[in-house]
Scaffold this active site. Structure first.
Site, PDB file in Angstrom:
ATOM      1  NE  ARG A 120      -3.598   2.290   2.649  1.00 43.21           N
ATOM      2  CZ  ARG A 120      -3.031   3.355   3.485  1.00 43.21           C
ATOM      3  NH1 ARG A 120      -1.731   2.912   4.582  1.00 43.21           N
ATOM      4  NH2 ARG A 120      -4.283   4.369   3.622  1.00 43.21           N
TER       5      ARG A 120
ATOM      6  CG  HIS B 186      -0.533   8.883   3.160  1.00 38.85           C
ATOM      7  ND1 HIS B 186      -1.336   7.698   3.660  1.00 38.85           N
ATOM      8  CD2 HIS B 186      -0.506   9.809   4.681  1.00 38.85           C
ATOM      9  CE1 HIS B 186      -0.731   7.452   4.642  1.00 38.85           C
ATOM     10  NE2 HIS B 186      -0.655   8.293   5.571  1.00 38.85           N
TER      11      HIS B 186
ATOM     12  CD  GLU C 235      -4.819   8.300  10.009  1.00 41.42           C
ATOM     13  OE1 GLU C 235      -4.207   8.905  10.170  1.00 41.42           O
ATOM     14  OE2 GLU C 235      -4.222   6.794  10.340  1.00 41.42           O
TER      15      GLU C 235
ATOM     16  CG  ASN D 165      -5.282   3.491   9.259  1.00 47.88           C
ATOM     17  OD1 ASN D 165      -5.223   2.779   7.930  1.00 47.88           O
ATOM     18  ND2 ASN D 165      -4.726   4.998   8.434  1.00 47.88           N
TER      19      ASN D 165
ATOM     20  CE1 TYR E 204       0.171   2.916  13.546  1.00 47.81           C
ATOM     21  CE2 TYR E 204      -1.902   3.469  12.629  1.00 47.81           C
ATOM     22  CZ  TYR E 204      -0.599   3.511  12.698  1.00 47.81           C
ATOM     23  OH  TYR E 204      -0.114   3.416  11.262  1.00 47.81           O
TER      24      TYR E 204
ATOM     25  CD  GLU F  62      -1.622   3.907   7.657  1.00 48.51           C
ATOM     26  OE1 GLU F  62      -1.026   4.803   9.364  1.00 48.51           O
ATOM     27  OE2 GLU F  62      -1.745   4.696   7.262  1.00 48.51           O
TER      28      GLU F  62
HETATM   29  C1  FCB Z   1      -0.966   7.418  10.557  1.00 49.12           C
HETATM   30  C2  FCB Z   1      -0.732   7.481   9.378  1.00 49.12           C
HETATM   31  C3  FCB Z   1       0.422   7.994   8.523  1.00 49.12           C
HETATM   32  C4  FCB Z   1       1.402   6.684  10.118  1.00 49.12           C
HETATM   33  C5  FCB Z   1       1.073   6.599  11.230  1.00 49.12           C
HETATM   34  C6  FCB Z   1       1.790   6.715  12.321  1.00 49.12           C
HETATM   35  O1  FCB Z   1      -1.797   8.596  11.041  1.00 49.12           O
HETATM   36  O2  FCB Z   1      -2.022   7.395   8.440  1.00 49.12           O
HETATM   37  O3  FCB Z   1       0.922   8.130   7.896  1.00 49.12           O
HETATM   38  O4  FCB Z   1       1.964   8.207  11.213  1.00 49.12           O
HETATM   39  O5  FCB Z   1      -0.245   7.303  11.414  1.00 49.12           O
END
Ligand code: FCB
Length: 491
Positions: free
Chosen positions: A93, A137, A182, A309, A311, A387
């Protein structure tokens, strides 16, 4: 729209075969973004994006870092393609740099810019790696920011033209397209809190940016549909916020955050309307008159996959107005809040660890819950984790190896979360590690390393970390395995 994500213990490690739980078609890939890896800022007719301007503004980025050189991927394409092949990636990607294609964000495509992505796509296909192309992006041509940026409706129309150029150039070879990465970050961090480019801080303008990004998505998805083969997969990637109830007024705070962060995009894209809650919570800032008749239909067009995405989580409660408001939302501290309309009402509480080097809490069970909640809300829509990954303070051994056990463990646990979500009925089609390479981590510059491949920025030497070797073995054998010591890079 995603709803509350309760805190809960993570289930134990899982040793099943991915072939059993994911099926043979589950995509294991890695992700990057143009400004974060390419460098070559002035090459072949590329002009400035808002990230060039922002990163060159003193005080914006840690250490004064910029993406001028980054991982120099633009000049090391062949080597990086071979690297991807050596890691057995099913898919890659990447994002396309708009200012490489249209220096001023308008007019015909720049053949030299197009050629780079054409060579990238061909190189992937030659190696049996499926290209997943993201159109945006975050690197808006500066010339379009100068016309008002995303708060200006015209930028959405420009984006549709750019999408048409790319569909015509690569549509015959790219099976999967993502319109935006995002839009939450582009709108709220770019135009409300200002911790990302272009660094403006105006809540009402951020909401206009939200709408025009949604419009840009809808227009581009339609253009891609019209100009590519029927088999082409069209998607968008959202960073859906997993919000937990953190005590007094928690449910109300969760609803607000869910509306601003998730409903603001899922609503118009997948249901055809903004959530009433969002309109009510922001009514004191804007009357939303930038939404014109007919926009809902332009935005609410079919997509084939939703990119997610993920985290970490946020834990929220209502603020009683006393003392200092706690704002531990995981984003860079700023005078202005990204939580437009709710900044005086919602508190973001510090969360229990463990955490990554970003200070983000590690909570794979919340990824599982987000996927399950999405599957319940939008039953027919396949999902793709576009992500997932972690920054840790990597230690390079004298012979250049990186024994990043914590990153490997992170990836393992989040893959288990995908497997469990699938068992609970979520149609999760794949998982992309963020990131293939260490890279320019926006406001954090080069301080934060997310790569499964280490980059020595002095020499541009690439060294797969242990996590990369583990991921390569996973992609080859389809055996999820234990998160134990695993493979070691060199020493
Ligand atoms: C996301 C982004 C990516 C990277 C990660 C850690 O929000 O899409 O570019 O910075 O965080």
């Amino acid at each position: 729209m995603v709803g509350a994500v309760p805190a809960g213990p993570e289930p134990g490690a899982d040793h099943r075969r991915t072939g059993d739980v994911f099926g043979p078609d589950f995509v294991l890939g890695a992700a990057t973004a143009a400004y974060q890896i390419e460098g070559a800022a002035d090459a072949d007719g590329r002009s400035r994006s808002i990230w060039d301007t922002y990163s060159h503004t003193p005080g914006r980025i840690a250490n004064g870092d910029t993406g001028d050189v980054a991982a120099d991927h633009y000049h090391r394409l062949g080597q990086d393609l071979d690297l991807m092949a050596s890691l057995n990636l099913d898919a890659y990607r990447f994002s396309i740099s708009w200012p490489r294609i249209q220096a001023d964000g308008t007019g015909p495509g720049n053949p030299r810019g197009v050629d780079f992505y054409s060579r990238l796509v061909d190189g992937l296909l030659e190696r049996g790696i499926a290209p997943v192309a993201t159109l945006y992006h975050w690197d808006l041509p500066q010339a379009l920011e100068d016309t008002g940026g995303w708060p200006n409706r015209d930028v959405a129309a420009r984006f549709a033209e750019y999408a048409a150029l790319m569909a015509d150039a690569l549509g015959d070879r790219v099976p999967t397209w993502t319109t935006l990465n995002e839009p939450w970050a582009a709108a709220y961090l770019g135009y409300a809190s200002g911790v990302m480019a272009p660094g403006r801080a105006n809540g009402a303008e951020a909401l206009a940016a939200v709408h025009h990004l949604n419009l840009a998505h809808g227009l581009a998805a339609t253009v891609l549909r019209e100009r590519t083969a029927p088999s082409t997969t069209i998607s968008v990637t959202l960073n859906l916020h997993a919000a937990r109830d953190g005590g007094p007024g928690g449910p109300e705070a969760v609803e607000r955050v869910d509306a601003i962060a998730n409903g603001a995009f899922l609503g118009p894209m997948l249901r055809g309307a903004y959530p009433e809650r969002l309109l009510a919570d922001t009514a004191h800032l804007t009357d939303w008159s930038f939404v014109r008749d007919g926009d809902a239909a332009l935005i609410h067009v079919p997509i084939d996959v939703l990119g997610v995405n993920y985290y970490s989580t946020v834990t929220v409660r209502s603020w009683d107005g006393r003392g200092e408001r706690v704002a531990a939302d995981g984003h860079k501290p700023s005078a202005a809040s990204p939580w437009v309309g709710s900044d005086e009402v919602v508190e973001f509480l510090p969360q229990p660890g463990p955490t990554t080097a970003m200070g983000w809490n590690i909570a794979p069970e919340a990824l599982e819950q987000v996927l399950v909640n999405l599957a319940e809300a939008f039953p027919a829509l396949p999902l793709m984790v576009t992500e997932s990954g972690a920054a840790f303070t990597d230690v390079v051994t004298p012979d250049g190896a990186v024994h990043d056990d914590a990153r490997r463990d992170y990836l393992h646990r989040h893959l288990v979360a995908c497997a469990r979500a699938r068992e609970r009925g979520a149609d999760v089609r794949g998982y992309f590690v963020w990131s293939l390479l260490d890279n320019f981590e926006w406001a954090h510059g080069y301080d934060k390393r997310f790569g499964i491949v280490h980059v020595d920025y002095e020499t541009q030497r690439r060294t797969p970390k242990d996590s990369a070797l583990w991921f390569a073995a996973l992609a080859r054998d389809r055996v999820l395995g234990a998160p134990g010591p695993g493979l070691r890079s060199r020493s």
